[in-house]
Structure formats: structure tokens, C-alpha cells
Design a protein around this motif. Structure first.
Motif, short mmCIF file in Angstrom:
data_model
loop_
_atom_site.label_atom_id
_atom_site.label_comp_id
_atom_site.label_asym_id
_atom_site.label_seq_id
_atom_site.Cartn_x
_atom_site.Cartn_y
_atom_site.Cartn_z
N ASP A 31 0.95 -0.93 -0.04
CA ASP A 31 -0.02 0.03 0.02
C ASP A 31 0.94 1.13 -0.13
OD1 ASP A 31 -0.87 0.55 3.37
OD2 ASP A 31 1.05 -0.23 2.42
N TYR A 32 2.35 1.10 0.15
CA TYR A 32 3.27 2.26 -0.06
C TYR A 32 4.03 2.07 -0.97
CZ TYR A 32 5.29 6.31 1.46
OH TYR A 32 5.80 7.74 1.90
N LEU A 34 7.48 3.48 -3.54
CA LEU A 34 8.66 4.42 -3.53
C LEU A 34 9.70 4.30 -4.76
CD1 LEU A 34 8.56 2.87 -0.45
CD2 LEU A 34 9.72 5.24 0.12
N ALA A 94 4.06 -3.04 2.73
CA ALA A 94 2.82 -3.85 3.07
C ALA A 94 2.19 -3.24 4.47
CB ALA A 94 2.67 -5.26 2.59
N ASN A 95 1.16 -2.95 4.42
CA ASN A 95 0.72 -2.95 5.94
C ASN A 95 0.20 -4.19 6.75
OD1 ASN A 95 -0.15 -1.61 8.11
ND2 ASN A 95 -2.16 -1.05 7.14
N THR A 98 4.70 -5.79 9.40
CA THR A 98 6.28 -5.77 9.38
C THR A 98 6.55 -4.35 8.52
OG1 THR A 98 6.51 -6.65 6.75
CG2 THR A 98 5.99 -8.19 8.44
N ASP A 99 8.06 -4.08 8.60
CA ASP A 99 8.47 -2.85 7.89
C ASP A 99 9.29 -3.32 6.81
OD1 ASP A 99 8.53 -1.25 11.30
OD2 ASP A 99 6.99 -1.30 9.96
N LYS A 100 9.18 -4.30 6.20
CA LYS A 100 10.03 -4.83 5.26
C LYS A 100 9.69 -3.95 3.99
CE LYS A 100 10.37 -9.27 4.58
NZ LYS A 100 10.04 -10.69 4.22
N LEU A 101 10.61 -3.30 3.45
CA LEU A 101 10.57 -2.85 2.12
C LEU A 101 11.17 -3.77 1.00
CD1 LEU A 101 9.80 0.02 0.97
CD2 LEU A 101 11.84 0.96 1.51
N ILE A 102 10.47 -3.82 -0.16
CA ILE A 102 10.82 -4.72 -1.08
C ILE A 102 11.32 -3.87 -2.20
CG2 ILE A 102 10.30 -6.95 -2.66
CD1 ILE A 102 10.51 -7.40 0.47
N PHE A 103 12.33 -4.23 -2.95
CA PHE A 103 12.73 -3.43 -3.96
C PHE A 103 12.77 -4.40 -5.14
CE2 PHE A 103 14.74 0.32 -2.66
CZ PHE A 103 15.02 0.43 -1.25
#
Lengths: 113, 114
Positions: A31-32, A34, A94-95, A98-103
């Protein structure tokens, strides 16, 4: 399982024209989103982001478009400048607690005069 | 410091040796991430810390990889018995804590395993 995909490894655009970089994702929980930009021998730097409640976010020459139904986003750079030549990474979060940011795998943009 | 600091910037080691990579995040940043970028590849998530705890270790490629963070600040990524496929740029990033906060990256540690 590549949840964030950038299918074009490279893109070449003439200075002054529009650059369009694409990104697809598979996880409907994202949902976010970058975009990061990376020059050689440097760490990635933040460029622009968009929340899933929007379908467009603009910052100067950079605009990100989000199409949730297609699970697709794109970064538009207009007008393109030689200094924009770099690798661009799409990333998603994803909400889900977790705070994982997938590139994604990145797209190398070359802007030529 | 002003930014995320990583050391060493370059490390060449022989296969089978252990290596330690250090990350000093921006002061006050509670979340810390490790990624790696292999030649021609994207940014592969390894692990992240919220404070000193690591809620998600799912990205660590094997049990030869471990990471710790002490005092809610400095983090160390350790690779034991290095293999040639471990050769990559290891990137550390930090952010204030909010999931939607900007992630600030260091310049990376380039590891070459001969």
C-alpha cells in the motif's frame, strides 16, 4: 518469488524528452510505493513516493502514477536531463505488521544529449 | 553522524574466511535495514531491526549469515565461511521508524570473495 518487478533492465532517452520507468507488483497487500535513484558507488537516494489512496503524486519533474487494479506503477521524468542517468529502483511496503521494504531489480536510465 | 556510515567500504577476503560488516545509522533512527546487491541484480532484502530486535530474518540467505544490533544503534552483519557467491555490495539503511518514512542508505560495503 520476485514481488516487485522491473521488466526493463535499461532505457535510453534523449535529453528533453520524457522518461517512463515501469514497475509491477504481485502482492495486493502493498500500500506504499517508492522510487529510489542510484548512482555508481553510491547508496540509493529517495526520489518520490505514493500511497495507495492516491493514483498520482508529482514533485517537480518527477511524477509517479499508480494503477492498483493493474498492480502497476510508473515514474515519469519530464524533461529528462543527462544528470538523471542512473539506476532507478521501485520499492513497495505492505501494511502487514512488518516494516519490510521490497525492491525491484532496477532500470538503468541513460539520458543522452 | 550526518548520514549512514558503513565500514569497510571495500573488503577482499579468501573463501572460507569470516567477515564483519559494520553499519552506523543516523542518530535517532530506530529502524535499520541490510540489503545486498549482487552484480547485475536488484536490492535483495536481508534483515531489518526495530530497535535491537530483528522481527524479520527471512531474507538471510543461509545460516552462515547473522546480524546483531546493540544499543539501538550500530549493527554488524557477519558472514561466516565466506563463499564466492557472497561477493556483492552490502547496503545498510536506516529510518526514523515510521513505515512510510524515508529510508536513508549508506554507500555500501563491497565484498569480494576470492
Amino acid at each position: 518469488d520476485q514481488q516487485v518487478k522491473q521488466n526493463s533492465p535499461s532505457l535510453s532517452v534523449q535529453e528533453g524528452r520524457i522518461s517512463i520507468l515501469n514497475c509491477d507488483y504481485t502482492n495486493s497487500m502493498f500500500d506504499y510505493f517508492l522510487w529510489y535513484k542510484k548512482y555508481p558507488a553510491e547508496g540509493p537516494t529517495f526520489l518520490i513516493s505514493i500511497s495507495s489512496i492516491k493514483d498520482k503524486n508529482e514533485d517537480g519533474r518527477f511524477t509517479v502514477f499508480l494503477n492498483k487494479s493493474a498492480k502497476h506503477l510508473s515514474l515519469h521524468i519530464v524533461p529528462s536531463q543527462p544528470g538523471d542517468s542512473a539506476v532507478y529502483f521501485c520499492a513497495a511496503s505492505a501494511n502487514d505488521g512488518t516494516d519490510k521494504l521490497i525492491f525491484g531489480t532496477g532500470t538503468r536510465l541513460q539520458v543522452f544529449p | 553522524g550526518a548520514g549512514v556510515s558503513q565500514s569497510p567500504s571495500n573488503k577482499v577476503t579468501e573463501k572460507g574466511k569470516d567477515v564483519e560488516l559494520r553499519c552506523d545509522p543516523i542518530s535517532g533512527h530506530t529502524a535499520l535495514y541490510w540489503y545486498r546487491q549482487s552484480l547485475g541484480q536488484g536490492l535483495e532484502f536481508l534483515i531489518y531491526f526495530q530497535g535491537n530486535s530483528a522481527p524479520d530474518k527471512s531474507g538471510l540467505p543461509s545460516d552462515r549469515f547473522s546480524a546483531e544490533r546493540t544499543g539501538g544503534s550500530v549493527s554488524t552483519l557477519t558472514i561466516q565461511r565466506t563463499q564466492q557467491e557472497d561477493s556483492a555490495v552490502y547496503l545498510c539503511a536506516s529510518r526514523v521508524g515510521a513505515r512510510t518514512g524515508e529510508l536513508f542508505f549508506g554507500e555500501g560495503s563491497r565484498l569480494t570473495v576470492l
